[in-house]
Design a protein around this motif. Structure first.
Motif, PDB file in Angstrom:
ATOM      1  N   PHE A 108     -29.207   8.549  12.954  1.00 32.19           N
ATOM      2  CA  PHE A 108     -28.751   9.687  12.139  1.00 32.19           C
ATOM      3  C   PHE A 108     -27.264   9.953  12.377  1.00 32.19           C
ATOM      4  N   PRO A 109     -26.384   9.153  11.775  1.00 38.15           N
ATOM      5  CA  PRO A 109     -24.951   9.358  12.022  1.00 38.15           C
ATOM      6  C   PRO A 109     -24.437  10.618  11.319  1.00 38.15           C
ATOM      7  N   PRO A 110     -23.608  11.400  11.990  1.00 39.30           N
ATOM      8  CA  PRO A 110     -23.017  12.579  11.348  1.00 39.30           C
ATOM      9  C   PRO A 110     -21.935  12.150  10.364  1.00 39.30           C
ATOM     10  N   LEU A 111     -21.737  12.950   9.322  1.00 41.94           N
ATOM     11  CA  LEU A 111     -20.697  12.646   8.345  1.00 41.94           C
ATOM     12  C   LEU A 111     -19.725  13.814   8.143  1.00 41.94           C
ATOM     13  N   SER A 112     -19.862  14.847   8.950  1.00 37.29           N
ATOM     14  CA  SER A 112     -18.945  15.979   8.813  1.00 37.29           C
ATOM     15  C   SER A 112     -17.512  15.591   9.160  1.00 37.29           C
ATOM     16  N   ASP A 113     -17.354  14.486   9.911  1.00 33.90           N
ATOM     17  CA  ASP A 113     -16.021  14.004  10.277  1.00 33.90           C
ATOM     18  C   ASP A 113     -15.730  12.649   9.629  1.00 33.90           C
ATOM     19  N   ALA A 114     -16.374  12.373   8.510  1.00 32.02           N
ATOM     20  CA  ALA A 114     -16.275  11.044   7.900  1.00 32.02           C
ATOM     21  C   ALA A 114     -14.848  10.672   7.516  1.00 32.02           C
ATOM     22  N   TYR A 115     -14.090  11.654   7.032  1.00 30.51           N
ATOM     23  CA  TYR A 115     -12.743  11.369   6.522  1.00 30.51           C
ATOM     24  C   TYR A 115     -11.721  11.720   7.598  1.00 30.51           C
ATOM     25  N   ASP A 116     -11.262  10.714   8.307  1.00 30.61           N
ATOM     26  CA  ASP A 116     -10.445  10.840   9.507  1.00 30.61           C
ATOM     27  C   ASP A 116      -9.234  11.744   9.275  1.00 30.61           C
ATOM     28  N   LEU A 117      -9.126  12.806  10.050  1.00 30.66           N
ATOM     29  CA  LEU A 117      -8.049  13.773   9.859  1.00 30.66           C
ATOM     30  C   LEU A 117      -6.696  13.187  10.229  1.00 30.66           C
ATOM     31  N   ASP A 118      -6.625  12.409  11.288  1.00 34.37           N
ATOM     32  CA  ASP A 118      -5.370  11.787  11.689  1.00 34.37           C
ATOM     33  C   ASP A 118      -4.835  10.893  10.571  1.00 34.37           C
ATOM     34  N   LEU A 119      -5.715  10.146   9.926  1.00 35.38           N
ATOM     35  CA  LEU A 119      -5.295   9.264   8.843  1.00 35.38           C
ATOM     36  C   LEU A 119      -4.823  10.061   7.629  1.00 35.38           C
ATOM     37  N   ARG A 120      -5.479  11.186   7.365  1.00 29.38           N
ATOM     38  CA  ARG A 120      -5.046  12.020   6.236  1.00 29.38           C
ATOM     39  C   ARG A 120      -3.674  12.635   6.497  1.00 29.38           C
ATOM     40  N   VAL A 121      -3.429  13.020   7.734  1.00 33.28           N
ATOM     41  CA  VAL A 121      -2.103  13.536   8.086  1.00 33.28           C
ATOM     42  C   VAL A 121      -1.050  12.460   7.848  1.00 33.28           C
ATOM     43  N   ARG A 122      -1.374  11.215   8.203  1.00 30.10           N
ATOM     44  CA  ARG A 122      -0.442  10.114   8.005  1.00 30.10           C
ATOM     45  C   ARG A 122      -0.150   9.878   6.517  1.00 30.10           C
ATOM     46  N   VAL A 123      -1.147  10.090   5.665  1.00 31.11           N
ATOM     47  CA  VAL A 123      -0.939   9.925   4.225  1.00 31.11           C
ATOM     48  C   VAL A 123       0.112  10.902   3.717  1.00 31.11           C
ATOM     49  N   HIS A 124      -0.026  12.162   4.073  1.00 29.98           N
ATOM     50  CA  HIS A 124       0.923  13.168   3.608  1.00 29.98           C
ATOM     51  C   HIS A 124       2.328  12.905   4.168  1.00 29.98           C
ATOM     52  N   ARG A 125       2.378  12.434   5.398  1.00 25.83           N
ATOM     53  CA  ARG A 125       3.671  12.109   5.998  1.00 25.83           C
ATOM     54  C   ARG A 125       4.328  10.929   5.276  1.00 25.83           C
ATOM     55  N   ALA A 126       3.511   9.913   4.954  1.00 29.59           N
ATOM     56  CA  ALA A 126       4.030   8.736   4.247  1.00 29.59           C
ATOM     57  C   ALA A 126       4.480   9.102   2.835  1.00 29.59           C
ATOM     58  N   TRP A 127       3.746   9.990   2.185  1.00 31.16           N
ATOM     59  CA  TRP A 127       4.086  10.421   0.825  1.00 31.16           C
ATOM     60  C   TRP A 127       5.498  11.021   0.792  1.00 31.16           C
ATOM     61  N   LYS A 128       5.796  11.844   1.785  1.00 31.93           N
ATOM     62  CA  LYS A 128       7.125  12.471   1.848  1.00 31.93           C
ATOM     63  C   LYS A 128       8.192  11.477   2.290  1.00 31.93           C
ATOM     64  N   THR A 129       7.849  10.603   3.226  1.00 29.68           N
ATOM     65  CA  THR A 129       8.799   9.596   3.690  1.00 29.68           C
ATOM     66  C   THR A 129       9.272   8.709   2.541  1.00 29.68           C
ATOM     67  N   LEU A 130       8.356   8.373   1.637  1.00 27.14           N
ATOM     68  CA  LEU A 130       8.677   7.528   0.489  1.00 27.14           C
ATOM     69  C   LEU A 130       9.365   8.298  -0.634  1.00 27.14           C
ATOM     70  N   GLY A 131       9.459   9.621  -0.489  1.00 23.73           N
ATOM     71  CA  GLY A 131      10.079  10.430  -1.523  1.00 23.73           C
ATOM     72  C   GLY A 131       9.208  10.639  -2.743  1.00 23.73           C
ATOM     73  N   LEU A 132       7.914  10.355  -2.609  1.00 19.12           N
ATOM     74  CA  LEU A 132       7.010  10.485  -3.750  1.00 19.12           C
ATOM     75  C   LEU A 132       6.743  11.939  -4.105  1.00 19.12           C
ATOM     76  N   ASP A 133       7.055  12.837  -3.183  1.00 22.52           N
ATOM     77  CA  ASP A 133       6.878  14.264  -3.463  1.00 22.52           C
ATOM     78  C   ASP A 133       7.952  14.786  -4.421  1.00 22.52           C
ATOM     79  N   LYS A 134       8.937  13.947  -4.733  1.00 14.78           N
ATOM     80  CA  LYS A 134      10.018  14.359  -5.631  1.00 14.78           C
ATOM     81  C   LYS A 134       9.751  13.921  -7.075  1.00 14.78           C
ATOM     82  N   GLN A 135       8.659  13.253  -7.327  1.00 14.68           N
ATOM     83  CA  GLN A 135       8.382  12.727  -8.661  1.00 14.68           C
ATOM     84  C   GLN A 135       7.233  13.479  -9.322  1.00 14.68           C
ATOM     85  N   LYS A 136       6.886  13.048 -10.535  1.00 10.76           N
ATOM     86  CA  LYS A 136       5.865  13.743 -11.320  1.00 10.76           C
ATOM     87  C   LYS A 136       4.464  13.547 -10.742  1.00 10.76           C
ATOM     88  N   ARG A 137       4.172  12.337 -10.280  1.00  9.56           N
ATOM     89  CA  ARG A 137       2.842  12.055  -9.732  1.00  9.56           C
ATOM     90  C   ARG A 137       2.610  12.888  -8.474  1.00  9.56           C
TER      91      ARG A 137
END
Length: 318
Positions: free
Chosen positions: A169-198
């Motif tokens: 019975f594996p738990p899934l409340s932590d299925a979506y790794d928080l550390d990895l999600r933090v890295r996504v938002h950091r990468a989005w800003k590093t690439l300057g994608l937060d300055k575009q329409k998407r």
């Protein structure tokens, strides 16, 4: 009556992993990151360094399911990615339940990845946008899901537990790794994608079996349950990845906006003078189609590729 499988999933996955390793040079033997490329996102394979690089067609890999969907090439690609030469495995195309595969086969590649040493899996998909704040071309970093098929028994862990991979019975409340999600938002800003329409969002994915796109009523129901996007893949892979102890990052590309408004009534006076062609056009507004999905994938491919490449580069310490 005892339920048995012959040979076991573990035995078949071990055989497959051994076969794949025999085709790989030493530097690619143990990929730390696996990337599943969804509809229209197969171009991610082009981000891998050209040497060494090995491509294996699914049809030539023992026990492997075959993908039959347009936009899914059906090949395993091994190579190194980014400035730190991180060894990666790309699944260009996936098997879907709606193609007629069992859940065991839909998730078989994930099991093979585990046996090859994968520690992080990045799962991408094309999805319909239920959240009206999402636009076509936006990217959604998943932080939870609704396993609609699983709730009614179409579940990848149904049957005897595969103890070689994980607990009953594996738990899934932590299925979506928080550390990895933090890295996504950091990468989005590093690439300057937060300055575009998407835009980049975090949201909840509803998994449905398909292969039809959802009705208006189904879209309203799913949105009412809290889903932000809806699709026909990803969740079985995530469930099995977590059962196997693999960390998960999932990214959805919004390729169409789901129609949530109720359909027109035949009794509407405004419709009485319309021709059949006009009525068909009126009813079909916003209707999804697979070519639309692929086109949206092509347009967003560069941003998705850059994002994934930077995230993988950030994982070199694994």
């Amino acid at each position: 009556m005892e339920i048995t499988t012959s040979p076991s999933t573990y035995q078949r996955a071990t055989e497959t992993a051994s076969h794949i390793r025999s085709a790989l040079p030493d530097v690619l033997q143990n990929p730390k990151v696996a990337i599943v490329c969804g509809s229209g996102l197969g171009g991610l394979a082009q981000t891998i360094d050209p040497t060494p690089k090995v491509e294996l067609a699914y049809e030539n890999i023992p026990n492997f399911p075959k993908s039959t969907v347009q936009g899914h090439e059906g090949k395993f690609v091994f190579g190194r990615l980014g400035p730190h030469q991180t060894p990666v495995a790309l699944l260009v195309g996936r098997a879907h339940f709606y193609e007629g595969h069992t859940m065991d086969m839909v998730t078989f590649a994930t099991r093979v990845c585990k046996l090859m040493g994968v520690e992080v899996i990045i799962v991408t998909n094309a999805a319909g946008g239920l959240n009206q704040n999402y636009a076509v071309g936006d990217i959604v970093c998943l932080n939870d899901h609704l396993n609609m098929a699983g709730l009614v028994g179409i579940h990848p862990l149904r049957g005897p537990n595969l103890d070689d991979f994980g607990v009953r019975f594996p738990p899934l409340s932590d299925a979506y790794d928080l550390d990895l999600r933090v890295r996504v938002h950091r990468a989005w800003k590093t690439l300057g994608l937060d300055k575009q329409k998407r835009r980049l969002h975090e949201g909840i994915y509803a998994f449905v079996a398909g292969p039809t796109y959802e009705t208006r009523a189904e879209c309203r129901m799913l949105r009412g349950f809290g889903a932000d996007v809806v699709g026909m893949s990803t969740v079985p892979e995530i469930v099995v990845a977590r059962h196997s102890g693999i960390r998960v990052l999932a990214l959805s590309l919004v390729t169409n906006s789901a129609v949530l408004e109720a359909g027109p009534l035949g009794s509407d006076e405004a419709l009485q003078s319309m021709t059949k062609a006009e009525l068909d056009a009126h009813l079909g507004r916003g209707k999804a189609n697979h070519e639309e999905v692929l086109e949206a994938g092509r347009e967003a491919a560069k941003d998705m590729q850059a994002l994934v490449k930077l995230i993988v580069s950030d994982l070199h310490e694994l």
